[in-house]
Design a protein around this motif. Structure first.
Motif, PDB file in Angstrom:
ATOM      1  N   SER A  17       0.778  -1.395  -0.072  1.00 44.44           N
ATOM      2  CA  SER A  17      -0.071  -0.117  -0.060  1.00 44.44           C
ATOM      3  C   SER A  17       0.904   1.195  -0.032  1.00 44.44           C
ATOM      4  O   SER A  17       0.584   2.174  -0.845  1.00 44.44           O
ATOM      5  N   VAL A  18       1.954   1.082   0.748  1.00 42.36           N
ATOM      6  CA  VAL A  18       2.836   2.459   0.913  1.00 42.36           C
ATOM      7  C   VAL A  18       3.515   2.614  -0.483  1.00 42.36           C
ATOM      8  O   VAL A  18       3.602   3.756  -0.862  1.00 42.36           O
ATOM      9  N   ASN A  19       3.987   1.540  -1.092  1.00 43.06           N
ATOM     10  CA  ASN A  19       4.507   1.562  -2.418  1.00 43.06           C
ATOM     11  C   ASN A  19       3.621   2.182  -3.536  1.00 43.06           C
ATOM     12  O   ASN A  19       3.938   3.009  -4.366  1.00 43.06           O
ATOM     13  N   GLN A  20       2.338   1.718  -3.432  1.00 44.99           N
ATOM     14  CA  GLN A  20       1.402   2.168  -4.278  1.00 44.99           C
ATOM     15  C   GLN A  20       1.005   3.748  -4.125  1.00 44.99           C
ATOM     16  O   GLN A  20       1.053   4.575  -5.159  1.00 44.99           O
ATOM     17  N   ILE A  21       1.045   4.240  -2.877  1.00 42.71           N
ATOM     18  CA  ILE A  21       0.597   5.699  -2.577  1.00 42.71           C
ATOM     19  C   ILE A  21       1.985   6.532  -3.007  1.00 42.71           C
ATOM     20  O   ILE A  21       1.762   7.609  -3.887  1.00 42.71           O
ATOM     21  N   ALA A  22       3.288   5.887  -2.716  1.00 38.94           N
ATOM     22  CA  ALA A  22       4.354   6.622  -3.285  1.00 38.94           C
ATOM     23  C   ALA A  22       4.307   6.824  -4.561  1.00 38.94           C
ATOM     24  O   ALA A  22       4.771   8.041  -5.295  1.00 38.94           O
ATOM     25  N   THR A  23       4.100   5.794  -5.527  1.00 38.79           N
ATOM     26  CA  THR A  23       3.964   5.915  -6.769  1.00 38.79           C
ATOM     27  C   THR A  23       2.911   6.769  -7.542  1.00 38.79           C
ATOM     28  O   THR A  23       3.272   7.827  -8.357  1.00 38.79           O
ATOM     29  N   ARG A  24       1.788   6.823  -6.877  1.00 38.72           N
ATOM     30  CA  ARG A  24       0.733   7.956  -7.071  1.00 38.72           C
ATOM     31  C   ARG A  24       1.239   9.182  -6.949  1.00 38.72           C
ATOM     32  O   ARG A  24       0.903  10.259  -7.544  1.00 38.72           O
ATOM     33  N   LEU A  25       1.810   9.418  -5.579  1.00 38.75           N
ATOM     34  CA  LEU A  25       2.300  10.743  -5.221  1.00 38.75           C
ATOM     35  C   LEU A  25       3.548  11.542  -6.201  1.00 38.75           C
ATOM     36  O   LEU A  25       3.503  12.621  -6.605  1.00 38.75           O
ATOM     37  N   ALA A  26       4.324  10.272  -6.686  1.00 36.49           N
ATOM     38  CA  ALA A  26       5.318  10.614  -7.397  1.00 36.49           C
ATOM     39  C   ALA A  26       5.251  11.038  -8.857  1.00 36.49           C
ATOM     40  O   ALA A  26       5.653  11.858  -9.680  1.00 36.49           O
ATOM     41  N   ASN A  27       4.056  10.330  -9.461  1.00 33.78           N
ATOM     42  CA  ASN A  27       3.780  10.241 -10.843  1.00 33.78           C
ATOM     43  C   ASN A  27       2.368  10.373 -10.866  1.00 33.78           C
ATOM     44  O   ASN A  27       1.580   9.447 -11.332  1.00 33.78           O
ATOM     45  N   PRO A  28       1.783  11.575 -10.536  1.00 32.47           N
ATOM     46  CA  PRO A  28       0.324  11.641 -10.634  1.00 32.47           C
ATOM     47  C   PRO A  28      -0.159  11.439 -12.082  1.00 32.47           C
ATOM     48  O   PRO A  28       0.300  11.984 -13.034  1.00 32.47           O
ATOM     49  N   ALA A  29      -1.242  10.886 -12.204  1.00 32.75           N
ATOM     50  CA  ALA A  29      -1.784  10.552 -13.658  1.00 32.75           C
ATOM     51  C   ALA A  29      -2.591  11.784 -14.092  1.00 32.75           C
ATOM     52  O   ALA A  29      -2.670  11.779 -15.307  1.00 32.75           O
ATOM     53  N   SER A  30      -3.232  12.470 -13.186  1.00 33.34           N
ATOM     54  CA  SER A  30      -3.911  13.806 -13.536  1.00 33.34           C
ATOM     55  C   SER A  30      -3.139  15.071 -12.860  1.00 33.34           C
ATOM     56  O   SER A  30      -2.127  14.756 -12.456  1.00 33.34           O
ATOM     57  N   ASP A  31      -3.577  16.054 -13.145  1.00 32.08           N
ATOM     58  CA  ASP A  31      -2.900  17.110 -12.643  1.00 32.08           C
ATOM     59  C   ASP A  31      -3.249  17.424 -10.909  1.00 32.08           C
ATOM     60  O   ASP A  31      -2.487  18.072 -10.462  1.00 32.08           O
ATOM     61  N   THR A  32      -4.114  16.813 -10.518  1.00 35.30           N
ATOM     62  CA  THR A  32      -4.604  16.685  -9.243  1.00 35.30           C
ATOM     63  C   THR A  32      -4.427  15.495  -8.565  1.00 35.30           C
ATOM     64  O   THR A  32      -4.597  14.399  -9.265  1.00 35.30           O
ATOM     65  N   VAL A  33      -3.722  15.499  -7.185  1.00 30.83           N
ATOM     66  CA  VAL A  33      -3.970  14.269  -6.471  1.00 30.83           C
ATOM     67  C   VAL A  33      -4.586  14.875  -5.203  1.00 30.83           C
ATOM     68  O   VAL A  33      -4.181  15.786  -4.705  1.00 30.83           O
ATOM     69  N   ASP A  34      -5.335  13.867  -4.625  1.00 28.36           N
ATOM     70  CA  ASP A  34      -6.194  13.996  -3.287  1.00 28.36           C
ATOM     71  C   ASP A  34      -5.256  13.711  -2.439  1.00 28.36           C
ATOM     72  O   ASP A  34      -5.027  12.677  -1.946  1.00 28.36           O
ATOM     73  N   LEU A  35      -4.534  14.687  -1.868  1.00 30.61           N
ATOM     74  CA  LEU A  35      -3.681  14.516  -0.846  1.00 30.61           C
ATOM     75  C   LEU A  35      -4.151  14.044   0.441  1.00 30.61           C
ATOM     76  O   LEU A  35      -3.612  13.049   1.328  1.00 30.61           O
ATOM     77  N   SER A  36      -5.287  14.460   0.814  1.00 28.88           N
ATOM     78  CA  SER A  36      -6.072  14.141   1.993  1.00 28.88           C
ATOM     79  C   SER A  36      -6.346  12.475   2.065  1.00 28.88           C
ATOM     80  O   SER A  36      -6.329  11.642   2.998  1.00 28.88           O
ATOM     81  N   ALA A  37      -6.887  11.991   0.712  1.00 27.65           N
ATOM     82  CA  ALA A  37      -7.067  10.412   0.770  1.00 27.65           C
ATOM     83  C   ALA A  37      -5.852   9.733   0.765  1.00 27.65           C
ATOM     84  O   ALA A  37      -5.800   8.596   1.301  1.00 27.65           O
ATOM     85  N   GLU A  38      -4.746  10.509   0.180  1.00 28.88           N
ATOM     86  CA  GLU A  38      -3.632   9.571   0.245  1.00 28.88           C
ATOM     87  C   GLU A  38      -3.048   9.704   1.629  1.00 28.88           C
ATOM     88  O   GLU A  38      -2.287   8.522   2.158  1.00 28.88           O
ATOM     89  N   MET A  39      -3.230  10.704   2.531  1.00 27.03           N
ATOM     90  CA  MET A  39      -2.664  10.654   3.959  1.00 27.03           C
ATOM     91  C   MET A  39      -3.435   9.762   4.631  1.00 27.03           C
ATOM     92  O   MET A  39      -3.087   8.921   5.629  1.00 27.03           O
ATOM     93  N   VAL A  40      -4.816   9.603   4.458  1.00 30.97           N
ATOM     94  CA  VAL A  40      -5.716   8.487   5.076  1.00 30.97           C
ATOM     95  C   VAL A  40      -5.127   7.243   4.688  1.00 30.97           C
ATOM     96  O   VAL A  40      -4.971   6.428   5.800  1.00 30.97           O
ATOM     97  N   ALA A  41      -4.878   7.017   3.606  1.00 30.86           N
ATOM     98  CA  ALA A  41      -4.194   5.595   3.222  1.00 30.86           C
ATOM     99  C   ALA A  41      -2.886   5.192   3.904  1.00 30.86           C
ATOM    100  O   ALA A  41      -2.476   4.238   4.299  1.00 30.86           O
ATOM    101  N   LEU A  42      -2.241   6.430   3.910  1.00 32.38           N
ATOM    102  CA  LEU A  42      -0.581   6.415   4.449  1.00 32.38           C
ATOM    103  C   LEU A  42      -1.077   5.901   6.171  1.00 32.38           C
ATOM    104  O   LEU A  42      -0.069   5.029   6.593  1.00 32.38           O
ATOM    105  N   MET A  43      -1.822   6.643   6.659  1.00 29.48           N
ATOM    106  CA  MET A  43      -2.250   6.377   8.141  1.00 29.48           C
ATOM    107  C   MET A  43      -2.595   4.967   8.275  1.00 29.48           C
ATOM    108  O   MET A  43      -2.136   4.412   9.238  1.00 29.48           O
ATOM    109  N   THR A  44      -3.536   4.494   7.488  1.00 31.68           N
ATOM    110  CA  THR A  44      -4.049   3.123   7.484  1.00 31.68           C
ATOM    111  C   THR A  44      -2.994   2.139   7.077  1.00 31.68           C
ATOM    112  O   THR A  44      -3.171   1.024   8.103  1.00 31.68           O
TER     113      THR A  44
END
Length: 71
Positions: A17-44
Motif C-alpha cells: 500500500s505504501v509503495n502504491q501511494i508513493a507511486t501515485r504521489l510521485a507520478n500523478p496520472a492527472s493534474d491533481t492528487v487528493d492529498l487527504s485521501a493519500e494521507m488517510v491511506a498512509l495512516m491506514t
C-alpha cells in the motif's frame, strides 16, 4: 514453532500500500492528487503495519512463556 505467516502477510500488504501511494504521489496520472485521501491511506497502512508488528511480538512472548513452563 511460531507461525508468523499472518503478521508477515499483513506487513507485506501494508508495504504494498505504501509503495502504491508513493507511486501515485510521485507520478500523478492527472493534474491533481487528493492529498487527504493519500494521507488517510498512509495512516491506514502505518496502523496495519503497527498492529501486525504487535501481533508478531505477542505471539513471540506467548511462545516464550509456554516454553518457560516446560523448561
Amino acid at each position: 514453532m511460531i507461525d508468523f505467516s499472518n503478521p508477515l502477510a499483513g506487513m507485506r500488504q501494508a508495504e504494498t500500500s505504501v509503495n502504491q501511494i508513493a507511486t501515485r504521489l510521485a507520478n500523478p496520472a492527472s493534474d491533481t492528487v487528493d492529498l487527504s485521501a493519500e494521507m488517510v491511506a498512509l495512516m491506514t497502512a502505518r496502523n496495519s503495519f503497527a498492529i501486525n508488528t504487535k501481533l508478531a511480538q505477542t505471539e513471540d512472548q506467548m511462545m516464550k512463556s509456554a516454553w518457560s513452563v516446560f523448561a
